[in-house]
Design an enzyme around this catalytic site. Structure first.
Site, short mmCIF file in Angstrom:
data_model
loop_
_atom_site.label_atom_id
_atom_site.label_comp_id
_atom_site.label_asym_id
_atom_site.label_seq_id
_atom_site.Cartn_x
_atom_site.Cartn_y
_atom_site.Cartn_z
N TRP A 160 -3.45 5.01 -4.34
CA TRP A 160 -3.30 4.55 -5.73
C TRP A 160 -4.64 4.48 -6.47
CZ3 TRP A 160 0.64 -0.16 -5.41
CH2 TRP A 160 1.86 0.30 -4.89
N GLU A 220 -9.95 16.93 2.03
CA GLU A 220 -9.82 16.85 0.58
C GLU A 220 -11.01 17.55 -0.08
OE1 GLU A 220 -7.19 13.35 -0.74
OE2 GLU A 220 -9.18 12.54 -0.39
N SER A 231 -4.69 17.32 -5.68
CA SER A 231 -3.69 17.81 -6.64
C SER A 231 -2.39 18.27 -5.98
CB SER A 231 -4.29 18.92 -7.51
OG SER A 231 -5.42 18.42 -8.21
P1 PGA Z 1 -5.22 13.73 -6.40
O1 PGA Z 1 -6.13 12.79 -5.46
O2 PGA Z 1 -3.91 13.94 -5.67
O3 PGA Z 1 -5.06 12.98 -7.69
O4 PGA Z 1 -5.95 15.02 -6.54
C1 PGA Z 1 -6.15 12.91 -4.07
C2 PGA Z 1 -7.07 11.86 -3.48
O5 PGA Z 1 -8.13 11.58 -4.05
O6 PGA Z 1 -6.79 11.30 -2.40
#
Ligand code: PGA
Length: 250
Positions: A10, A167, A212
């Protein structure tokens, strides 16, 4: 059977009411018999509310960070034992926003990872390269460096009770998702690196993709051999969006 984990970060969003409603709605979205798990990571002040909404449901939850030290003179910080007190099962460690904005060095991330393991919390270790690093051809070197700091401190055994999240920083909150092939390539690199140390632990380790992820791209991403779920930011802030990702794979 491969278990997929759909995890919602979140970030610094929420309120009492939002935490109660969102966690409740997510918890009631589970499909009976599905092997897909869900976890949410609210800000510290809302963990207790989420714990209440998640009680007697399959929903797991955790914090977005922890301090690596035991109790003491660390004003404003929260330690691992406190998260256990709040009934957290997991904690994010080394999210790129913490690395970039809050001085989470590789060493500090390794210390946080070890502090989580020491109290039985499952650390969700985040790794990933920036756009500059990718364009310079340094992606694998950066990820290897981030993993090595943790391996040096906790060993490969530490990964038996952890989750990893790849990520790419350029894909976080940008709407620019890594392609399934791009993501799979790095997930395979991570799994191969850890397999060289322990094939069983590496084979069982869940490696999530983050950046994303949404309902429309989740199924294709999670279908890749080495992608075992997702760490979801923006799309975890409404039950509808978060459950659309869950429903795409559950
Ligand atoms: P996002 O963030 O899905 O809004 O790209 C992923 C995260 O930072 O864990």
């Amino acid at each position: 059977m491969r278990k997929i984990l759909v995890a919602g970060n979140w970030k610094m969003n929420g309120s009492n009411a939002m935490a109660r409603e969102l966690a409740g709605a997510v918890a009631s979205g589970f499909k009976p018999g599905s092997s897909v798990e869900m976890a949410v990571f609210p800000p510290f002040p809302y963990i207790n509310i989420v714990a209440g909404a998640a009680a007697d449901t399959e929903l797991m939850f955790g914090a977005q960070d922890l301090n690596e030290n035991p109790a003491g003179a660390h004003t404003g910080e929260v330690n691992a034992a406190m998260l256990v007190d709040l009934r957290c099962q997991m904690v994010l460690v080394g999210h790129s926003e913490r690395r970039a904005m809050y001085a989470d060095t590789d060493q500090r991330v390794a210390d946080k990872f070890a502090a989580a393991l020491a109290v039985g919390l499952v650390p969700v270790l985040c790794v990933g390269e920036s756009l500059e690093e990718r364009e310079a051809g340094e992606t694998e070197a950066v990820i290897a460096r981030q993993l090595d700091a943790v391996l040096e401190k906790s060993g490969i055994a530490g990964f038996a009770n952890a989750v990893l999240a790849y990520e790419p920083v350029w894909a976080i909150g940008t709407g620019k998702t890594a392609s399934p092939d791009q993501a799979q390539e790095i997930h395979a690199f991570i799994r191969d690196k850890l397999t060289a140390l322990d094939g069983i632990i590496a084979g069982q380790l869940r490696i999530l993709y983050g950046g994303s992820v949404k309902g429309s791209n989740a199924a294709e991403l999670f279908a890749q051999t080495d992608i075992d779920g997702g760490l979801i930011g923006g799309a975890s802030l409404t039950a509808e969006d978060f459950l659309s990702i869950y429903n795409a794979v559950a």
